[in-house]
Design a protein around this motif. Sequence first.
Motif, PDB file in Angstrom:
ATOM      1  N   GLU A  65       0.740  -1.253   0.048  1.00  0.00           N
ATOM      2  CA  GLU A  65      -0.113   0.194  -0.010  1.00  0.00           C
ATOM      3  C   GLU A  65       0.945   1.260  -0.088  1.00  0.00           C
ATOM      4  OE1 GLU A  65      -3.680   1.889   2.512  1.00  0.00           O
ATOM      5  OE2 GLU A  65      -2.968  -0.170   2.909  1.00  0.00           O
ATOM      6  N   ASN A  66       1.971   1.244   0.530  1.00  0.00           N
ATOM      7  CA  ASN A  66       2.957   2.143   0.651  1.00  0.00           C
ATOM      8  C   ASN A  66       3.279   2.818  -0.863  1.00  0.00           C
ATOM      9  OD1 ASN A  66       2.754   2.512   3.466  1.00  0.00           O
ATOM     10  ND2 ASN A  66       4.844   1.307   3.567  1.00  0.00           N
ATOM     11  N   ILE A  67       3.273   1.773  -1.742  1.00  0.00           N
ATOM     12  CA  ILE A  67       3.901   1.985  -3.290  1.00  0.00           C
ATOM     13  C   ILE A  67       2.709   2.378  -4.052  1.00  0.00           C
ATOM     14  CG2 ILE A  67       4.927   0.945  -5.186  1.00  0.00           C
ATOM     15  CD1 ILE A  67       6.712  -0.643  -3.356  1.00  0.00           C
ATOM     16  N   THR A  68       1.486   1.921  -3.818  1.00  0.00           N
ATOM     17  CA  THR A  68       0.432   1.884  -4.820  1.00  0.00           C
ATOM     18  C   THR A  68      -0.787   2.790  -4.175  1.00  0.00           C
ATOM     19  OG1 THR A  68      -0.926   0.038  -3.923  1.00  0.00           O
ATOM     20  CG2 THR A  68       0.509  -0.481  -5.823  1.00  0.00           C
ATOM     21  N   GLY A  69      -0.804   3.083  -2.754  1.00  0.00           N
ATOM     22  CA  GLY A  69      -1.735   3.755  -2.285  1.00  0.00           C
ATOM     23  C   GLY A  69      -3.101   3.161  -2.002  1.00  0.00           C
ATOM     24  N   GLN A  70      -3.082   1.858  -2.246  1.00  0.00           N
ATOM     25  CA  GLN A  70      -4.312   0.922  -2.118  1.00  0.00           C
ATOM     26  C   GLN A  70      -3.755  -0.421  -1.549  1.00  0.00           C
ATOM     27  OE1 GLN A  70      -6.051   0.619  -6.007  1.00  0.00           O
ATOM     28  NE2 GLN A  70      -4.581   1.987  -6.460  1.00  0.00           N
ATOM     29  N   THR A  71      -4.654  -1.344  -1.230  1.00  0.00           N
ATOM     30  CA  THR A  71      -4.566  -2.594  -0.779  1.00  0.00           C
ATOM     31  C   THR A  71      -4.153  -3.360  -2.240  1.00  0.00           C
ATOM     32  OG1 THR A  71      -6.027  -2.463   0.822  1.00  0.00           O
ATOM     33  CG2 THR A  71      -5.449  -4.570   0.275  1.00  0.00           C
ATOM     34  N   PRO A  72      -3.085  -4.073  -2.025  1.00  0.00           N
ATOM     35  CA  PRO A  72      -2.775  -4.969  -3.263  1.00  0.00           C
ATOM     36  C   PRO A  72      -3.971  -5.938  -3.711  1.00  0.00           C
ATOM     37  CG  PRO A  72      -0.988  -4.788  -1.870  1.00  0.00           C
ATOM     38  CD  PRO A  72      -2.167  -4.217  -1.049  1.00  0.00           C
ATOM     39  N   ILE A  73      -3.650  -6.496  -4.896  1.00  0.00           N
ATOM     40  CA  ILE A  73      -5.043  -7.363  -5.421  1.00  0.00           C
ATOM     41  C   ILE A  73      -4.013  -8.531  -5.573  1.00  0.00           C
ATOM     42  CG2 ILE A  73      -6.572  -5.701  -6.120  1.00  0.00           C
ATOM     43  CD1 ILE A  73      -5.727  -6.203  -8.796  1.00  0.00           C
TER      44      ILE A  73
END
Length: 365
Positions: free
Chosen positions: A110-118
């Motif tokens: 989430e630190n990289i994408t700003g959202q919960t990974p899928i």
Amino acid sequence: MKAFEPYVLNGLTLQNRFVRSATHTGFATDEGIATEKNKDILFTLAENNVGLIITGYMYISKDGKGARGQLSIDRDETIKELFEITHYIHKYTRTKIFAQIAHCGAQTTENITGQTPIAPSQISHNNTIIAREMQAKDIEQIIEHFSDSAIRAKEAAFDGIQIHAAHGYLLSEFLSGHFNKRTDMFGQNNKGRARIISIILEHVRKKVGTKFPILLKINSEDFLQDGLHQEDCLEILGYIIPCGIDGVEISGGTMNSDPLPIRKEDNTKESSQFYYRDFCEKFRKKFSIPLIAMGGIRGISEAERILGTDQADLIGMSRPFICEPDIIKRWEKGDPLRAKCISCNKCFRPLLVGKGLNCEFVKKE
């Protein structure tokens, strides 16, 4: 020498049989735009007669970004700088260049994408959700993102693309029983696990046409007890190959795997060279599609032996090019010495702290 003979891949002529396998260098901007450092690395490889360069993995959507400094192909704004790379290479060299397109799935944060990974199925650790399970609309979006990114690669004048379905990234997760616990049409068995890639390939092929080369990078095995094994991979390729790919690059392992061949730190031993020989031999008995062998190949004599015994059509390398970007030209001129690269993996350490790829051996020279 066969290694320096041309090779034709779906109408595209490569000047020799050497491929710089996709390598993340960590020099893109925070927005995924190619920098002068990205360009310099690729230009240097092309000027030193690498037959085919495959870029480092480029993320197809923001939720698929896996690392700082990663190149992007998720929007039209990325095309301009990418075109500058392909234009230079085509104008001043005989090298060809493919864009590797990827989604990192659960192998991001989430630190990289700003959202919960899928991921294909939910992944949890200590009652904390690491990655959420993809819904039908998520799968539809991923298919669209891959096909849109393929169009951008063609518009940026890349000679072809490689779809990344190895190393535990999203498409690799779909193929693996370790990550994919789905009970719908995208899970349950090898045919179901392969379905998302088959659909992506069909969509991409419709958009880019029949004359635009498409490669697939896939794990021969995951090196996980409940993951993808060699016989699974062979079965899955039987479903995927008819969907429009022009060649396969074999690799193996995920971030969860142990032991992993790439972690071997003594490449002087015969057992440490050409990690995937056994699988390549099985592949050749079953399929006639072009095959890229990679993993631990460090000498021109090894390359000639692999090509001469028809174990593969092309030779992929990564770490030797970090250490010696001019290695192909050196071999071409008749210097038979093996690569200076000893597979110590220290070149990747700077990436872990947000710095670009760097070979410590070169720094000492």
